[in-house]
Write an enzyme that holds these catalytic residues in place. Sequence first.
Site, short mmCIF file in Angstrom:
data_model
loop_
_atom_site.label_atom_id
_atom_site.label_comp_id
_atom_site.label_asym_id
_atom_site.label_seq_id
_atom_site.Cartn_x
_atom_site.Cartn_y
_atom_site.Cartn_z
N THR A 140 0.96 -1.09 0.07
CA THR A 140 -0.01 0.12 0.08
C THR A 140 0.75 1.35 0.00
O THR A 140 1.78 1.36 0.86
CB THR A 140 -0.96 0.02 0.98
OG1 THR A 140 -1.78 1.27 1.12
CG2 THR A 140 -0.18 -0.12 2.50
N HIS B 253 2.60 -11.28 14.37
CA HIS B 253 3.49 -11.87 15.31
C HIS B 253 3.13 -13.37 15.60
O HIS B 253 4.16 -13.96 16.08
CB HIS B 253 3.65 -11.14 16.48
CG HIS B 253 4.93 -11.00 17.12
ND1 HIS B 253 6.05 -11.73 16.67
CD2 HIS B 253 5.49 -10.38 18.21
CE1 HIS B 253 7.13 -11.58 17.37
NE2 HIS B 253 6.85 -10.58 18.39
#
Length: 410
Positions: free
Chosen positions: A329, A381
């Site tokens: 993006t 994560h």
Amino acid sequence: MAEIIVPELAESITEGTIAQWLKQPGDTVEKGEFIVELETDKVNVEVISEEAGVVSELLAAEGDTVQVGQVIAVVGAGSGSTASAPAPAAQSEAKEEVKATEAPKAPVAEETTNEQDRTIASPAARKLAREKGINLSEISPVDPMGRVRVQDVSAHGSAPTTTKAAPASAASATKEDDGRTTREKMSRRRQTIASRLLEVRQNTAMLTTFNEIDMTNVMALRSRKKDKFFEDHDVRLGFMSFFTKAVVAALKKYPYVNSQIDGTDIVKNNFYDIGIAVSTEGGLVVPIVRDADRKNFSEIEANIGELAKKARDNKLALSDMSGGSFTITNGGVFGSLMSTPILNGTQVGILGMHTIQKRPVAIGNEIEIRPMMYVALSYDHRVIDGKDSVGFLKTVKELLENPEDLLLES
């Protein structure tokens, strides 16, 4: 007689919103001609008439939610006028006006509706104008092509008006806040974007790591090659192809960044379908550059250009946006200096590009002014540890600072 039915849209989509009727009662329609535009969670879909004839009845108004399989219009036999008749909402308003005054006001309503139908406007602008009781034909658009957009309607609505009375909802809002706020219902796509972004935030362990890229060499290479590149390929050489190539190379080196979670399994993707986020009037969409590892710079640039045009024209198909493995993006096109992009769907990584800004940096023992870009990698994560996230971003940085290496690494 033929019924216009909401078609099967996609496996996961069961309903849509009437964005814009392209035909009105009394209009002639040919077999295969578009009659209505539907807005779904992901794309806009134009529905055709399976029979030629005259539109005899609309069974849903613009802004209504309709289900797959629902009958929304009827096409009868014969031939009619190509001029649009009043939409159902306008007809109802006209009838009520006639009852209230005992005078034939319908032709005036029809004339007003015809003027609005002839006005070129986006579906979102038409919907907002209807909610605010504004005649589209009275709006002066900023667009040099004359297309009325949401911003034009909002600007017109903020000016003093003495014509139409606003709908009840708008009137009550005005009474409540004395005109200091404007209430606008979210489009179906905006609602979907909002719920999915919230879902990602709640259901992932998302972190963001940052780095900065010295864009000197890639800018110099692009400057040297852009004219010849355009001459050879008839497409402009931008920065997105460099970033896409760098991302593909980094994904090959750090395959967990190119994966997703499925229950208690990690599914590593052995393909490189890169989503390129595109801002449209209806919200952010992410069309996919398929098999980016197999495409050269010109093919990537051409593919991105085609997808961006389809996005702006509301012509993206569901197949254009499904199945990506990683997303890029670029907030830099709006001037963003730094941000933390949110993961896209089930993907575990997204790269955020930002604006290029000249800054003083240490080069050896000297201070030089260099064109620098902050980049951000948001990642899940649960799948990706700090070592892989930092290593991935460092690889992207090194390849862009030495762009000739992209020919070997990607």
